[in-house]
Design a protein around this motif. Structure first.
Motif, PDB file in Angstrom:
ATOM      1  N   HIS A  93      -4.057   5.047   8.630  1.00  0.00           N
ATOM      2  CA  HIS A  93      -4.235   5.505   7.363  1.00  0.00           C
ATOM      3  C   HIS A  93      -5.790   6.359   7.436  1.00  0.00           C
ATOM      4  O   HIS A  93      -6.952   5.797   7.147  1.00  0.00           O
ATOM      5  N   ASP A 149      -0.941   5.682   3.837  1.00  0.00           N
ATOM      6  CA  ASP A 149      -0.101   5.153   5.208  1.00  0.00           C
ATOM      7  C   ASP A 149       0.668   5.970   5.918  1.00  0.00           C
ATOM      8  O   ASP A 149       1.289   6.833   5.273  1.00  0.00           O
ATOM      9  N   CYS A 158      -9.938   5.351   9.845  1.00  0.00           N
ATOM     10  CA  CYS A 158      -8.533   4.889   9.537  1.00  0.00           C
ATOM     11  C   CYS A 158      -8.826   3.402   8.992  1.00  0.00           C
ATOM     12  O   CYS A 158      -9.559   2.869   9.329  1.00  0.00           O
TER      13      CYS A 158
END
Length: 82
Positions: free
Chosen positions: A34, A48, A69
């Motif tokens: 992500h 996602d 992330c």
């Protein structure tokens, strides 16, 4: 193109020009990533990202930005945009 694999970005440091497009590719077999940027002049949320999928980011602002992330907090990519 930047590969996301094994909880790392490859490469981890990029020098690009304003107006370039960055492609983030999830090269893992099972891990979801992500990617996001939270900066004053540039915001990005790739959501996602399933294995094998890609996200693109148009670099509209000059500066240094860190891509993180949301699932793997130690994953970082620094992009330098001129």
């Amino acid at each position: 193109m930047v590969l996301q694999k094994g909880r790392h970005y490859d490469p981890k440091d990029l020098f690009l020009q304003r107006g370039d497009t960055l492609v983030l590719v999830n090269g893992d077999d099972v891990a979801v990533h992500h990617a996001f940027i939270e900066a004053d002049r540039l915001r990005f949320d790739g959501g996602d990202q399933e294995p094998g999928s890609e996200r693109t980011l148009k670099l509209t602002e000059a500066g240094d930005f860190v891509v993180r992330c949301g699932i793997h907090p130690k994953m970082t990519l620094t992009i330098h945009v001129q």
